[in-house]
Design an enzyme around this catalytic site. Sequence first.
Site, mmCIF file in Angstrom:
data_model
loop_
_atom_site.group_PDB
_atom_site.id
_atom_site.type_symbol
_atom_site.label_atom_id
_atom_site.label_comp_id
_atom_site.label_asym_id
_atom_site.label_seq_id
_atom_site.Cartn_x
_atom_site.Cartn_y
_atom_site.Cartn_z
ATOM 1 N N ASP A 38 0.639 -1.055 -0.155
ATOM 2 C CA ASP A 38 0.049 -0.422 -0.255
ATOM 3 C C ASP A 38 0.496 1.623 0.237
ATOM 4 O OD1 ASP A 38 -2.770 0.841 0.629
ATOM 5 O OD2 ASP A 38 -1.592 1.880 2.254
ATOM 6 N N GLU A 85 14.449 -14.268 0.086
ATOM 7 C CA GLU A 85 14.715 -15.195 0.666
ATOM 8 C C GLU A 85 13.205 -16.408 0.704
ATOM 9 O OE1 GLU A 85 14.285 -14.265 5.252
ATOM 10 O OE2 GLU A 85 15.363 -12.273 4.571
HETATM 11 O O1 TEU Z 1 -4.451 4.345 -1.124
HETATM 12 C C1 TEU Z 1 -3.623 5.207 -1.250
HETATM 13 C C2 TEU Z 1 -4.040 6.197 -2.283
HETATM 14 O O2 TEU Z 1 -3.297 7.136 -2.255
HETATM 15 C C3 TEU Z 1 -5.071 6.547 -2.575
HETATM 16 O O3 TEU Z 1 -5.786 7.827 -1.823
HETATM 17 C C4 TEU Z 1 -5.243 6.600 -3.340
HETATM 18 O O4 TEU Z 1 -4.887 7.250 -4.089
HETATM 19 C C5 TEU Z 1 -7.163 7.172 -3.739
HETATM 20 O O5 TEU Z 1 -7.650 5.856 -3.092
HETATM 21 C C6 TEU Z 1 -7.517 7.185 -5.831
HETATM 22 O O6 TEU Z 1 -8.197 7.359 -5.316
HETATM 23 C C7 TEU Z 1 -3.946 3.278 -0.663
HETATM 24 C C8 TEU Z 1 -5.731 2.051 -0.548
HETATM 25 O O7 TEU Z 1 -5.594 1.502 -1.609
HETATM 26 C C9 TEU Z 1 -6.635 2.950 0.044
HETATM 27 O O8 TEU Z 1 -7.801 2.428 0.145
HETATM 28 C C10 TEU Z 1 -6.538 3.742 1.954
HETATM 29 O O9 TEU Z 1 -7.770 4.300 2.111
HETATM 30 C C11 TEU Z 1 -5.381 4.518 1.052
HETATM 31 O O10 TEU Z 1 -3.956 3.542 1.117
HETATM 32 C C12 TEU Z 1 -4.548 4.701 2.313
HETATM 33 O O11 TEU Z 1 -3.918 3.309 3.663
#
Ligand code: TEU
Length: 537
Positions: free
Chosen positions: A223, A273
């Site tokens: 993420d 690993e």
């Molecule tokens: O998303 C990362 C993120 O930067 C999001 O804000 C993305 O830009 C946006 O949703 C696009 O429309 C990840 C996950 O996929 C999201 O569900 C989480 O809310 C976020 O990280 C925080 O962990």
Amino acid sequence: MSPVAHPAAPTSGRGDPTAPWWRNAVFYQVYPRSFVDANGDGIGDLAGVRSRLGYLELLGIDAIWLNPVMRSPMADHGYDVSDPRDIDPLFGDLADLEALVADAHARGIRVVMDLVPNHVSVEHRWFRAALEAGPGSRERRRFHFRDGRGPDGNTPPNNWPSVFGGPAWTRITEPDGTPGQWYLHVFAPGQPDLDWDDEEVVEDLGTTLRFWLDRGVDGFRIDVAHGMAKPADLPDHDGWETNELLGHSPADPRFNNPEVHDIHRRLRRVFDEYPGAVAIGEIWVDDHERFAEYLRPDELHLAFDFHLTLSDWDADAIRGAVEKGLAAVTSVQASPTWTLSNHDVDREVTRYGDGELGTARARAMILVALALPGAVFVYNGAELGLPNVDLPDEVLQDPVWERSGHTERGRDGCRVPLPWEGGTPPFGFTSAQSAWLPQPPEWSALTVETQLEDVDSTLSLYRRAIEIRKERTEFDGNEVAWYGSPAGCLAFRRPGGLTCVLNAGDVAVELPPGEVLLASRTLTGRELPPDTAVWLV
Ligand code: TEU
Ligand code: CA
């Protein structure tokens, strides 16, 4: 722990049989809350996923990507992790995860989990300890704590906004009850950012990776993999006016800082690993040279390319997105990825115009994606042609809704639970009266049960397309050659002999020579109607 059996790499129709399993894999993204509920609380869970592995096998996918199932108070549906080495009781327990992995492997399906390294939950033991320990303590150095500005320290330490709206800083109360420091959270206040300069933060993620990889998990989707490193001194930034909620502009100091690559190199050593374990980065970086840096041989294996996801319904735009996606990986000899939607964006049927039109276009686009070399990610429900749902205010749960002062509805509309069977909600998703988000009654026409029996359904198209892609040697080779095509269309050819033509224009065009392998709708004669794609050999 006993050695874990992993499925053999798929070989047929994939070109190089020595290629890693993920290179041309079809990944199916399971949003666990919304897939199937096994224990009747209205929320999907691991036992639910396990109970529908037969469905996924029928669909023909190679791997599951599970959104976060680790312990979490669910301020952002699991992207706020309070214990990264345990399963949240909402989804089950460790035994459920192990059973899911074992059963999936027995069916030749791999399981990739979601790793959240950029931030933790406010309920993580580290954050609790940081609150108790006070300013200047070792405990606070795992996060970004700073004094506020202004005489009373009541102005945030810098001017960064949160991706979900409002400031990226929240002020705490010190243990002695006085107004205290502020902590950085690029996302919700329940998601404090970790300080990746802290050695223990890096080490601990290695421990987490090994914890799951030792249990047979086949890799991770990482993420916000472009987010962990922050610029020194966290400077103010000009230009937030043009910043969109949930957006990532190139100059954004919150993301894509060069130091992030050292972090990826260290994580990659842990992946190495475990032969076969895949690291897939969520990289919202538009510039393809910057994007490619994440895919250097000692960093990530794969990264999500969002150009197709963001592209309008326009042949030139779609071709441009494909070219960017290919260019992004060529310089580093990495493998491309294609994704039409995920749990963060509007579903493709809706983006392409909803109703019959949006469905026709979404069907055409999955044929385009599956005709390209590389890995394809299918978001659960896309194979049913589900649209976004207009949800009433009172059921919205995405933190974006509150944080934006009720101006942005957030991402719940693409997260509505899947319809499995029957004529009325909750369509077999749960034995509870209703699912955690309400499903529209008209989804009775889109249930798995209905679509399995209908050869013309979107589900049948997906099954057929995935099967053909797996079996036919025409999909071999990594190159894409573009063909001249009428205005509003695009056509490309793979070295193995597959031609894919998409008509995104307004008028029917004549098909090029060749035998039709599959079309996104029934064709009459040698005509390709608008909003249709075809595979020819
Ligand atoms: O998303 C990362 C993120 O930067 C999001 O804000 C993305 O830009 C946006 O949703 C696009 O429309 C990840 C996950 O996929 C999201 O569900 C989480 O809310 C976020 O990280 C925080 O962990
Ligand atoms: Ca449940």
